[in-house]
Design a protein around this motif. Structure first.
Motif, PDB file in Angstrom:
ATOM      1  N   GLN A  92       0.918   4.105  -2.929  1.00  0.00           N
ATOM      2  CA  GLN A  92       0.656   5.515  -2.658  1.00  0.00           C
ATOM      3  C   GLN A  92       1.810   6.390  -3.136  1.00  0.00           C
ATOM      4  O   GLN A  92       1.593   7.502  -3.660  1.00  0.00           O
ATOM      5  CB  GLN A  92       0.418   5.712  -1.156  1.00  0.00           C
ATOM      6  N   VAL A 110      -3.427   1.726  -5.718  1.00  0.00           N
ATOM      7  CA  VAL A 110      -3.623   2.082  -4.315  1.00  0.00           C
ATOM      8  C   VAL A 110      -4.909   1.431  -3.776  1.00  0.00           C
ATOM      9  O   VAL A 110      -4.919   0.873  -2.673  1.00  0.00           O
ATOM     10  CB  VAL A 110      -3.684   3.610  -4.143  1.00  0.00           C
ATOM     11  N   LEU A 157       0.827  -1.200   0.000  1.00  0.00           N
ATOM     12  CA  LEU A 157       0.000   0.000   0.000  1.00  0.00           C
ATOM     13  C   LEU A 157       0.862   1.251   0.000  1.00  0.00           C
ATOM     14  O   LEU A 157       0.580   2.216  -0.743  1.00  0.00           O
ATOM     15  CB  LEU A 157      -0.930  -0.011   1.216  1.00  0.00           C
TER      16      LEU A 157
END
Length: 389
Positions: A108, A163, A104
């Motif tokens: 991002q 994401v 994650l």
């Protein structure tokens, strides 16, 4: 004078002989005339009778969900008590999140990078837009700027999707209950490795309240009942709602809650000739468990002008046709009857007898059609056997 006396004596003797012969003939006639046989009878009364069809069946879970992981990883926690009731959305397991949190973060960062690129290409396209009007830059250069901006927008969208995917994977590390219900034992423990969509379930959740009951009925019998409802012979079925009572085979006790018939299968079983009916029952106390054998008493409306005839009064011929004995003018009368179904110790009769008739229930073995009988009333059919309204 003597002759007169002799004639008088002969006349008296003739009268006596004639009287004796008449008396003997009367005695012989009395002996030839059969004596009336006493029989037990009940008075038939037409009434409105509820049609109750008893069918074998089994209980089926209302909903059942097998819980499986949707991501790979090591089980870190188990957060439920085996056999307890769980609510939908309640956390059951926690899978190690470390790898998915890192993915994650990387997604991002990539999104931030692509957004910066998009910002740069947008500024370049805006600047070239004013310069191309004064021919300070070529048309080709401006077209390249527009293309670069479009590619940057696509890259931002792809990075945003990455994401979202990474965030979903992180959420999947928390395994939650898909439905509310009773949870079974856990097939994995902390430290076990699980894989996405594996064949073996981690555990199973079963919703028991309400619960289904599947019963079977002869296909031809169901068709007759539907036809009787359509032509009005059977009353009391409103909006297709049919109530069902339940008897638990293991105890023989009637279940305290009443269910409602939900649907019937669209085809008849080719092997058994039966059709499956499904009813739904409230099960607040968890008395009914999936797989239990039960007997469903399906209340399929009411039949007006029917008779409850004790089964012991009904006889059958070799061809299977049913008949009873009634009393007419002091003699036995045989009457063919039409039986709808059995109800307890009675037959539900729809044709062949009339209201107020004396039905012979005791002493049938000693009589035959046409034989004189004397009625000795016993308890009425309704009082002795009970009404099925």
């Amino acid at each position: 004078m003597r002759s007169c006396l002799k004639l008088a004596g002969v006349a008296v003797l003739a009268l006596m002989v004639a009287a004796c012969d008449e008396a003997q003939q009367s005695d012989a006639s009395a002996q030839q005339q059969p004596q009336a046989t006493p029989v037990g009878t009940v008075t038939l009364e037409a009434q409105t009778v509820g049609l109750i069809e008893e069918m074998p069946g089994r209980t089926v879970a209302f909903r059942k969900a097998a819980v499986r992981p949707q991501v790979d990883g090591i089980i870190k926690e188990r957060n439920f008590t085996e056999g307890a009731f769980v609510e939908a959305g309640q956390q059951l397991y926690m899978i190690d999140q470390a790898v998915y949190m890192a993915e994650l973060d990387a997604a991002q960062a990539e999104l931030a990078k692509q957004r910066a690129t998009l910002d740069q290409t947008t500024k370049t396209r805006t600047r070239y837009e004013s310069l191309v009007k004064t021919q300070a830059v070529s048309e080709q250069t401006f077209d390249d700027a527009i293309s670069a901006e479009a590619q940057a927008k696509a890259a931002v969208a792809a990075a945003r999707a990455q994401v979202d995917q990474a965030r979903i994977n992180v959420e999947y590390t928390t395994v939650t209950a898909p439905i509310s219900g009773q949870i079974s034992s856990s097939d994995v423990t902390e430290g076990a490795l699980v894989t996405a969509n594996q064949e073996d379930a981690l555990t199973t959740i079963t919703q028991l309240d309400p619960i289904y009951v599947d019963v079977t009925q002869a296909g031809g019998r169901l068709l007759k009942i539907k036809q009787a409802i359509q032509n009005g012979r059977i009353q009391g079925v409103e909006n297709g709602k049919i109530e069902v009572a339940l008897i638990i085979d293991a105890t023989g006790v009637e279940y305290p809650h009443t269910g409602t018939l939900q649907f019937s299968d669209v085809s008849v079983n080719e092997t058994t000739g039966t059709i499956r009916l499904r009813a739904v029952f409230p099960n607040p106390d968890g008395v009914l468990l999936p797989g239990m054998f039960v007997r469903g008493q399906v209340r399929q409306g009411k039949l007006e002008g029917a008779f409850l005839v004790p089964q012991k009064a009904v006889m059958r011929r070799p061809d299977g046709s049913a008949y009873v004995y009634t009393i007419g003018d002091g003699k036995v009368v045989s009457k063919d009857i039409q039986i709808e179904q059995s109800q307890g110790e009675n037959w539900l009769v729809t044709d062949g007898v009339e209201d107020g008739e004396q039905l012979i229930v005791d002493g049938i073995q000693r009589i035959a059609p046409g034989a004189p009988v004397t009625a000795e009333p016993v308890e009425s059919a309704n009082a002795a056997q009970g009404s099925a309204q």
